[in-house]
Design a protein around this motif. Structure first.
Motif, mmCIF file in Angstrom:
data_model
loop_
_atom_site.group_PDB
_atom_site.id
_atom_site.type_symbol
_atom_site.label_atom_id
_atom_site.label_comp_id
_atom_site.label_asym_id
_atom_site.label_seq_id
_atom_site.Cartn_x
_atom_site.Cartn_y
_atom_site.Cartn_z
ATOM 1 N N LYS A 1 1.014 -1.239 0.042
ATOM 2 C CA LYS A 1 -0.008 0.015 0.111
ATOM 3 C C LYS A 1 0.964 1.339 0.238
ATOM 4 C CE LYS A 1 -3.655 -2.168 2.714
ATOM 5 N NZ LYS A 1 -4.615 -2.049 3.776
ATOM 6 N N PRO A 2 0.393 2.232 -0.751
ATOM 7 C CA PRO A 2 1.221 3.560 -0.543
ATOM 8 C C PRO A 2 1.206 4.184 0.786
ATOM 9 C CG PRO A 2 -0.764 3.902 -1.808
ATOM 10 C CD PRO A 2 -0.683 2.372 -1.622
ATOM 11 N N ARG A 3 2.379 4.691 1.101
ATOM 12 C CA ARG A 3 2.404 5.280 2.148
ATOM 13 C C ARG A 3 1.558 6.635 2.438
ATOM 14 N NH1 ARG A 3 8.660 5.657 3.721
ATOM 15 N NH2 ARG A 3 8.758 6.622 1.618
ATOM 16 N N SER A 4 0.932 6.698 3.451
ATOM 17 C CA SER A 4 0.182 7.953 3.956
ATOM 18 C C SER A 4 1.097 9.255 3.822
ATOM 19 C CB SER A 4 -0.597 7.978 5.151
ATOM 20 O OG SER A 4 0.405 7.966 6.244
ATOM 21 N N GLY A 5 0.369 10.601 3.862
ATOM 22 C CA GLY A 5 1.280 11.596 3.649
ATOM 23 C C GLY A 5 2.094 11.744 4.898
ATOM 24 N N PHE A 6 1.566 11.627 6.011
ATOM 25 C CA PHE A 6 2.552 11.818 7.110
ATOM 26 C C PHE A 6 3.630 10.782 7.247
ATOM 27 C CE2 PHE A 6 3.609 10.776 11.438
ATOM 28 C CZ PHE A 6 4.327 11.871 12.165
ATOM 29 N N ARG A 7 3.347 9.498 6.884
ATOM 30 C CA ARG A 7 4.429 8.428 6.931
ATOM 31 C C ARG A 7 5.496 8.764 5.739
ATOM 32 N NH1 ARG A 7 2.007 2.706 6.725
ATOM 33 N NH2 ARG A 7 4.563 2.072 6.627
ATOM 34 N N LYS A 8 5.159 9.431 4.689
ATOM 35 C CA LYS A 8 5.922 9.665 3.526
ATOM 36 C C LYS A 8 6.957 10.860 3.751
ATOM 37 C CE LYS A 8 5.745 10.493 -1.458
ATOM 38 N NZ LYS A 8 4.909 10.608 -2.641
ATOM 39 N N TYR A 9 6.198 11.863 4.650
ATOM 40 C CA TYR A 9 7.066 13.209 4.734
ATOM 41 C C TYR A 9 7.243 13.314 6.047
ATOM 42 C CZ TYR A 9 5.172 14.098 0.070
ATOM 43 O OH TYR A 9 5.051 13.853 -1.363
ATOM 44 N N TRP A 10 7.481 12.362 6.934
ATOM 45 C CA TRP A 10 7.607 12.196 8.518
ATOM 46 C C TRP A 10 9.022 13.262 8.575
ATOM 47 C CZ3 TRP A 10 11.961 10.683 10.900
ATOM 48 C CH2 TRP A 10 13.006 9.853 10.098
ATOM 49 N N HIS A 11 9.992 13.157 7.786
ATOM 50 C CA HIS A 11 10.988 13.756 8.233
ATOM 51 C C HIS A 11 10.955 15.175 8.131
ATOM 52 C CE1 HIS A 11 10.978 12.743 3.882
ATOM 53 N NE2 HIS A 11 11.797 13.739 3.568
ATOM 54 N N LEU A 12 10.323 15.603 7.118
ATOM 55 C CA LEU A 12 9.810 16.925 6.941
ATOM 56 C C LEU A 12 9.084 17.572 8.018
ATOM 57 C CD1 LEU A 12 8.882 17.228 3.161
ATOM 58 C CD2 LEU A 12 11.322 17.464 4.095
ATOM 59 N N TYR A 13 8.117 16.861 8.480
ATOM 60 C CA TYR A 13 7.533 17.188 9.982
ATOM 61 C C TYR A 13 8.351 17.337 10.933
ATOM 62 C CZ TYR A 13 3.071 16.725 7.290
ATOM 63 O OH TYR A 13 1.889 16.750 6.212
ATOM 64 N N ALA A 14 9.146 16.396 11.096
ATOM 65 C CA ALA A 14 10.102 16.416 12.166
ATOM 66 C C ALA A 14 11.052 17.522 12.048
ATOM 67 C CB ALA A 14 11.014 15.067 12.122
#
Length: 316
Positions: A18-31
């Motif tokens: 399954k494609p990763r959700s937005g948060f899982r995909k860009y978690w490093h940017l949110y961090a």
């Protein structure tokens, strides 16, 4: 002749992942941006929410909180000292803001027309804003001193009566307003200068060709095009002026048994923020202090909206 058999192309099998959700995909940017929001939550949003919650309680800072409901705000509306602080703040703000805006605009026009040493002038006019308010307040206290002040020496030299600047109601307000005017004129002059440099020079050349003088050019071209900058300066000056604290606190500090937040004789220089500090830290009434803080917030918002509407209406 043998017939070559062609192999059919392979069909791509659908992916079972399954494609990763937005948060899982860009978690490093949110961090990467999370420290700002965590700090804002801890030192910005939480104190604001807690102060609102605290304004409905009685609390001395150590014991348990006692629910007070709207009684704090009911007392605030009838508190003569709070209304006196509002009046003092508005008078000081008016005495400081309008002369400051006029002087800042004149200074900006002069800086914009200067040919040499523009950078030096800008730095010189901006220095008062970055100078320590406490140091400046001490200097102004000496300048407006009743006995040995420079201002009274000048008045005495021209044959006028001396004024007890830091002991009379209007003298206190004028002294605080003079300090704030000196502090913020250069800063706002730089803001006005930035607005002046956005006005196309073709408009001035066309006005000169039509025979318009400097005064007509200023009121017909410069002032209307500076309206957004003027609105910004007026709103910022309102927000900062109505929250004045360091200027009156240092100027009017006393060595007697009175509070350092009393605002001088007769509470003539007690601003809204000084009254907030007096109730909170001198009287240890944190609940009522929180109610005073929210009262200050409403006054600042109200005056900012009024100034916004007045400048916008004049521009229509």
């Amino acid at each position: 002749m043998a017939v070559l058999e062609q192999t059919p192309p392979a069909v791509a099998q659908p992916s079972t992942t399954k494609p990763r959700s937005g948060f899982r995909k860009y978690w490093h940017l949110y961090a990467a941006i999370s420290p700002f929001y965590l700090i804002f939550l801890a030192f910005g949003l939480f104190p604001v929410g807690f102060s609102l919650y605290l304004s409905f309680h009685r609390w001395d800072g150590l014991g348990s909180m006692e629910w007070a409901g709207l009684s704090q705000y009911q007392y605030l509306l009838s508190d003569s000292d709070f209304w006196n602080s509002i009046g003092n703040t508005i008078i000081i703000w008016a005495l400081a803001t309008f002369p400051m805006i006029f002087l800042a605009m004149v200074t900006a026009v002069m800086l914009n027309s200067a040919v040499r040493f523009k950078g030096l002038y800008r730095v010189a006019y901006f220095l008062p804003n970055v100078t320590s308010v406490v140091a400046v307040a001490i200097v102004f206290g000496s300048i407006f001193s009743t006995n040995n002040g420079v201002v009274n020496a000048v008045l005495h030299g021209v044959g006028l009566d001396q004024v007890a600047w830091l002991n009379t109601p209007w003298g206190i307000k004028v002294t605080i307003a003079a300090l704030m005017t000196w502090q913020w004129t250069g800063y706002n002059a730089i803001i006005f200068l930035a607005g002046l440099q956005t006005i196309p020079s073709d408009l001035y050349e066309a006005a000169r060709m039509d025979g318009a003088g400097p005064i007509q050019t200023f009121f017909r071209i410069t002032l209307p095009l500076l309206r957004p900058t003027l609105l910004f300066v007026l709103v910022v000056s309102t927000v900062t002026g109505l929250q004045s604290f360091s200027e009156p606190q240092v100027l009017l500090q006393t060595s007697s048994n009175d509070s350092t937040f009393a605002g001088g004789p007769g509470h003539s220089g007690q601003t809204m923020v000084l009254y907030f500090f007096q109730q909170t830290f001198d009287n240890n009434d944190f609940g009522y202090g929180a109610a005073v803080a929210w009262g200050i917030f409403l006054v600042v918002v109200l005056f900012s909206i009024i100034n916004w509407r007045l400048v916008q209406r004049r521009g229509d």
